[in-house]
Design a protein around this motif. Structure first.
Motif, PDB file in Angstrom:
ATOM      1  N   ASN A  92      13.895   1.244   3.689  1.00 32.84           N
ATOM      2  CA  ASN A  92      13.811   1.379   5.147  1.00 32.84           C
ATOM      3  C   ASN A  92      13.555   0.032   5.825  1.00 32.84           C
ATOM      4  OD1 ASN A  92      14.343   4.110   5.261  1.00 32.84           O
ATOM      5  ND2 ASN A  92      12.180   4.704   5.194  1.00 32.84           N
ATOM      6  N   VAL A  93      12.823  -0.844   5.169  1.00 26.49           N
ATOM      7  CA  VAL A  93      12.474  -2.125   5.786  1.00 26.49           C
ATOM      8  C   VAL A  93      13.562  -3.167   5.550  1.00 26.49           C
ATOM      9  CG1 VAL A  93      10.845  -4.056   5.711  1.00 26.49           C
ATOM     10  CG2 VAL A  93       9.999  -1.714   5.702  1.00 26.49           C
ATOM     11  N   ILE A 135      10.299  -0.204  10.158  1.00 23.82           N
ATOM     12  CA  ILE A 135       8.924  -0.413   9.717  1.00 23.82           C
ATOM     13  C   ILE A 135       8.064   0.835   9.901  1.00 23.82           C
ATOM     14  CG2 ILE A 135       6.864  -1.634  10.542  1.00 23.82           C
ATOM     15  CD1 ILE A 135       8.844  -4.093  10.812  1.00 23.82           C
ATOM     16  N   THR A 167       0.845  -1.196   0.000  1.00 20.37           N
ATOM     17  CA  THR A 167       0.000   0.000   0.000  1.00 20.37           C
ATOM     18  C   THR A 167       0.877   1.241   0.000  1.00 20.37           C
ATOM     19  OG1 THR A 167      -1.697  -1.150   1.259  1.00 20.37           O
ATOM     20  CG2 THR A 167      -1.753   1.261   1.304  1.00 20.37           C
ATOM     21  N   ILE A 168       0.697   2.125  -0.985  1.00 21.82           N
ATOM     22  CA  ILE A 168       1.413   3.413  -0.914  1.00 21.82           C
ATOM     23  C   ILE A 168       0.438   4.567  -0.686  1.00 21.82           C
ATOM     24  CG2 ILE A 168       3.388   2.672  -2.321  1.00 21.82           C
ATOM     25  CD1 ILE A 168       2.112   4.482  -4.573  1.00 21.82           C
ATOM     26  N   ASP A 169      -0.853   4.277  -0.736  1.00 18.99           N
ATOM     27  CA  ASP A 169      -1.855   5.322  -0.520  1.00 18.99           C
ATOM     28  C   ASP A 169      -3.125   4.614  -0.042  1.00 18.99           C
ATOM     29  OD1 ASP A 169      -3.354   7.580  -0.485  1.00 18.99           O
ATOM     30  OD2 ASP A 169      -2.814   8.224  -2.499  1.00 18.99           O
ATOM     31  N   SER A 170      -3.306   4.567   1.291  1.00 24.26           N
ATOM     32  CA  SER A 170      -4.266   3.617   1.852  1.00 24.26           C
ATOM     33  C   SER A 170      -5.718   3.859   1.445  1.00 24.26           C
ATOM     34  CB  SER A 170      -4.130   3.565   3.376  1.00 24.26           C
ATOM     35  OG  SER A 170      -4.356   4.830   3.931  1.00 24.26           O
ATOM     36  N   ALA A 188       8.082   5.994  -3.639  1.00 24.19           N
ATOM     37  CA  ALA A 188       7.431   5.766  -2.339  1.00 24.19           C
ATOM     38  C   ALA A 188       7.546   4.293  -1.965  1.00 24.19           C
ATOM     39  CB  ALA A 188       5.963   6.195  -2.398  1.00 24.19           C
ATOM     40  N   HIS A 205       8.781   3.636   9.110  1.00 26.85           N
ATOM     41  CA  HIS A 205       9.004   4.586   8.022  1.00 26.85           C
ATOM     42  C   HIS A 205       8.736   3.972   6.656  1.00 26.85           C
ATOM     43  CE1 HIS A 205      10.156   7.488  10.994  1.00 26.85           C
ATOM     44  NE2 HIS A 205      10.791   6.504  11.599  1.00 26.85           N
ATOM     45  N   MET A 206       7.702   3.100   6.627  1.00 25.90           N
ATOM     46  CA  MET A 206       7.103   2.708   5.359  1.00 25.90           C
ATOM     47  C   MET A 206       6.058   3.765   5.031  1.00 25.90           C
ATOM     48  SD  MET A 206       6.122  -1.206   6.246  1.00 25.90           S
ATOM     49  CE  MET A 206       5.516  -1.518   4.581  1.00 25.90           C
ATOM     50  N   THR A 207       5.991   4.157   3.782  1.00 20.30           N
ATOM     51  CA  THR A 207       4.953   5.092   3.343  1.00 20.30           C
ATOM     52  C   THR A 207       3.631   4.348   3.227  1.00 20.30           C
ATOM     53  OG1 THR A 207       6.565   6.338   2.054  1.00 20.30           O
ATOM     54  CG2 THR A 207       4.237   6.601   1.459  1.00 20.30           C
ATOM     55  N   ILE A 208       2.595   4.826   3.937  1.00 23.33           N
ATOM     56  CA  ILE A 208       1.266   4.233   3.717  1.00 23.33           C
ATOM     57  C   ILE A 208       0.332   5.240   3.059  1.00 23.33           C
ATOM     58  CG2 ILE A 208       1.435   2.567   5.618  1.00 23.33           C
ATOM     59  CD1 ILE A 208      -0.603   4.462   7.116  1.00 23.33           C
ATOM     60  N   ASP A 209       0.784   6.471   2.921  1.00 23.96           N
ATOM     61  CA  ASP A 209      -0.047   7.496   2.276  1.00 23.96           C
ATOM     62  C   ASP A 209       0.910   8.550   1.729  1.00 23.96           C
ATOM     63  OD1 ASP A 209      -2.027   9.140   1.449  1.00 23.96           O
ATOM     64  OD2 ASP A 209      -3.117   9.152   3.329  1.00 23.96           O
ATOM     65  N   SER A 210       1.240   8.419   0.426  1.00 30.06           N
ATOM     66  CA  SER A 210       2.422   9.115  -0.096  1.00 30.06           C
ATOM     67  C   SER A 210       2.300  10.634  -0.054  1.00 30.06           C
ATOM     68  CB  SER A 210       2.759   8.643  -1.510  1.00 30.06           C
ATOM     69  OG  SER A 210       1.666   8.870  -2.375  1.00 30.06           O
ATOM     70  N   THR A 211       1.092  11.170   0.112  1.00 35.27           N
ATOM     71  CA  THR A 211       0.954  12.622   0.239  1.00 35.27           C
ATOM     72  C   THR A 211       0.361  12.977   1.604  1.00 35.27           C
ATOM     73  OG1 THR A 211      -1.203  12.480  -0.810  1.00 35.27           O
ATOM     74  CG2 THR A 211       0.656  12.989  -2.237  1.00 35.27           C
ATOM     75  N   ASN A 220       9.747  12.992   6.239  1.00 39.73           N
ATOM     76  CA  ASN A 220       9.010  12.435   5.110  1.00 39.73           C
ATOM     77  C   ASN A 220       7.499  12.626   5.307  1.00 39.73           C
ATOM     78  OD1 ASN A 220       8.336  10.938   2.897  1.00 39.73           O
ATOM     79  ND2 ASN A 220       9.130   9.010   3.709  1.00 39.73           N
ATOM     80  N   TYR A 221       6.705  12.280   4.298  1.00 36.57           N
ATOM     81  CA  TYR A 221       5.251  12.380   4.394  1.00 36.57           C
ATOM     82  C   TYR A 221       4.602  10.999   4.337  1.00 36.57           C
ATOM     83  CZ  TYR A 221       5.926  17.327   3.682  1.00 36.57           C
ATOM     84  OH  TYR A 221       6.330  18.634   3.833  1.00 36.57           O
ATOM     85  N   ALA A 252      10.227   2.791   0.885  1.00 39.99           N
ATOM     86  CA  ALA A 252       9.756   1.979   2.015  1.00 39.99           C
ATOM     87  C   ALA A 252      10.550   0.678   2.092  1.00 39.99           C
ATOM     88  CB  ALA A 252       8.261   1.691   1.874  1.00 39.99           C
ATOM     89  N   ALA A 304      -2.716  -1.383   7.084  1.00 43.16           N
ATOM     90  CA  ALA A 304      -2.147  -1.062   5.771  1.00 43.16           C
ATOM     91  C   ALA A 304      -0.655  -1.390   5.754  1.00 43.16           C
ATOM     92  CB  ALA A 304      -2.377   0.411   5.434  1.00 43.16           C
ATOM     93  N   ARG A 358      14.570  11.218  -0.729  1.00 42.08           N
ATOM     94  CA  ARG A 358      13.693  11.964   0.170  1.00 42.08           C
ATOM     95  C   ARG A 358      13.032  11.050   1.193  1.00 42.08           C
ATOM     96  NH1 ARG A 358      12.586  15.361  -4.171  1.00 42.08           N
ATOM     97  NH2 ARG A 358      11.071  13.958  -5.101  1.00 42.08           N
ATOM     98  N   ARG A 359      12.704   9.813   0.789  1.00 40.38           N
ATOM     99  CA  ARG A 359      11.856   8.959   1.612  1.00 40.38           C
ATOM    100  C   ARG A 359      12.602   7.998   2.528  1.00 40.38           C
ATOM    101  NH1 ARG A 359       6.481   9.417   1.224  1.00 40.38           N
ATOM    102  NH2 ARG A 359       5.832  10.680  -0.525  1.00 40.38           N
TER     103      ARG A 359
END
Lengths: 332, 332
Positions: A263-264, B171, A175-178, A256, B173-179, B187-188, A260, B256, A293-294
């Protein structure tokens, strides 16, 4: 005095094409790599018959070219669409082929008389790049293959990681955008829903909806339904602003997901494969910037993000490397 | 005839407390576990002095209780906030302690005369649950520790996985909502920005902004700045609707992230630790439902999602297990 060379045959079974070839066990060269259409609609039996014929053709060529005998062939590695049961050698279900619970390993093994192993196609593509391609010599590798969907493979300490039930590596379904775009898997906001070839073409169609000219518009003859991801990559290298935007957005989405993963899993190499690498620096530039950035600096500094080197051969090379790993045969 | 027992001392250095204790090398019991405030503001030298004093106290108690001698102590395992350089035994930077490039392993080793190993605190917490806690006997484990931030650890094939530069397991710092929400890392949309204790309290404050009554409102005396994550968990078990909502949302965010981890790593156990487990079924119910929505069925079916069993001892137990793994000492 050099030892007599031994050979392994690799098979990459895809929804569109079957690719078969052979290598000496040390992976030092590719011999008789060839591709034929899968014709999945003809049914599993005819597809398997074609695979077996291609394997026998490759063996014949290797024998003719090298003076090897059939006894010099150690076996056959097969990569197939998942999910698979590796222990049983079964394809559990392959929607693109229309197969369910198909005993592929046993069918190849009994027809050829050669020991056969089976693994997931995306795992094989990653292992191929590790064996002789862009991730040679790396310890921890993540492979991301972008086609119709997004496949992935994970190598940990130089070995393919399968997880607890052979599902590991489904990178397209992070998931990158839940609350985002619906994915083919039924979920929302998967990486695949944004950055697969299918999604890239879809986003290009959305971006072109209000355009009446430009490189990409002319490439599809003004018929937006004809737009493919390949057209987008091509138009981006021709500096079409809409295509460049779509590729840049793709890089952000991939960044994104890959950020992730850094980082993992903190890999030393991420290999990106599939048509998307044709977009070149238009993709890799903003992708690397987004990952920086991420992800944490020590993870970014430890990792190369590179295009695959093996192209359409990666799956076959990886199936061969997978045969070696699964059977415990190591090169001299 | 039983062999003479050997002991390992474990240390869990946190920003708030130092926990120290000992175990026989087979992990069969915890001896003399004790906690003291870190008082990080007093500076590194005094903190290390306190750690050494606590180690010596534990050794004295073990000797008194078991009849062991100092020669029966194999060494000391230390868990500390990262990032670390394990090869050098250095804490690279620990903002909560105010430390930079601090040679912690060498300091403990020279003061105690015992071989010392160092690892990341979140890795130790995960390894502890694998050694004697909720993930005993598992092969592939993901540990998620929710406190001020979100820490993580990954066990692959029964061994802690550190990645290519000791960063693996971040973990939070996994992106779950890129914005999405800004994270402390800059990060966002990181999981930590939604589901850490800090973020849970923050979201509760937002949800209460227009409320003038309720369990949670009364718990903080109407002063929203006083709300803590612990209050939210407590109010949720008392069925406060605002708190229940915040916990349910937390479960969705965690779902997520954990769902993505199931698709990528396909573990057999996910251990959730930290104050958040006090929310009980109000958290675990919707969390498991969300993971089932997001991850592939074979990955969901292969995986237990469970609360940690060791509480505040996990870090010490894991530091002891980490000493065994790093030095190659295995239990009889």
């Amino acid at each position: 005095m050099s030892q007599r060379a031994r050979y392994i045959v690799g098979v990459d079974l895809g929804g569109t094409n079957i690719v078969v070839g052979a290598m000496p066990e040390d992976g030092s060269r590719e011999i008789a790599f060839r591709s034929q259409p899968t014709h999945a609609a003809q049914g599993a039996d005819l597809v398997v018959e074609r695979m077996i014929q291609m394997i026998e053709d490759v063996i014949t060529v290797v024998i003719a070219e090298t003076g090897a005998t059939r006894a010099d062939f150690l076996g056959v590695g097969v990569g197939a669409p998942g999910p698979l049961d590796r222990a049983l050698g079964m394809v559990i279900t392959a929607p693109n082929l229309g197969w369910k619970m198909f005993p592929l390993r046993e069918r190849i093994q009994s027809a050829t008389g050669l020991q056969t192993t089976l693994d997931n196609d995306a795992n094989c593509a990653t292992l191929g790049e590790w064996f002789t391609g862009a991730a040679r010599g790396a310890k921890n590798v993540i492979g991301v293959t972008i086609g119709t969907g997004i496949g992935g493979g994970i190598i940990i300490d130089g070995k393919l990681f399968h997880g607890s039930s052979d599902v590991a590596g489904e990178i397209g379904h992070m998931t990158i955008d839940s609350t985002g775009r619906r994915c083919g898997c039924g979920n929302y906001g998967c990486l695949e829903a944004y950055a697969s070839g299918t999604a890239i073409a879809e986003r290009a169609r959305e971006a072109l909806a209000s355009e009446v000219d430009g490189v990409l518009f002319r490439m599809c003859g003004g018929d937006l339904t004809k737009i493919t991801a390949q057209m987008v990559y091509k138009a981006a290298t021709d500096a079409d602003p809409v295509a460049v935007d779509v590729v840049r957005e793709t890089a952000r989405f991939l960044g994104a997901g890959i950020g992730a993963l850094l980082n993992v899993l903190n890999p030393d190499v991420v290999v990106l494969a599939g048509g998307v690498v044709n977009a070149g620096e238009a993709l890799f530039g903003p992708l690397k910037a987004e990952v920086r950035r991420r992800a944490f600096a020590p993870a970014v500094d430890a990792c190369r993000i590179v295009p695959g080197e093996l192209g359409g051969s990666a799956g076959v090379v990886g199936a061969i490397a997978g045969f070696k790993a699964q059977t415990g045969i190591t090169s001299a």
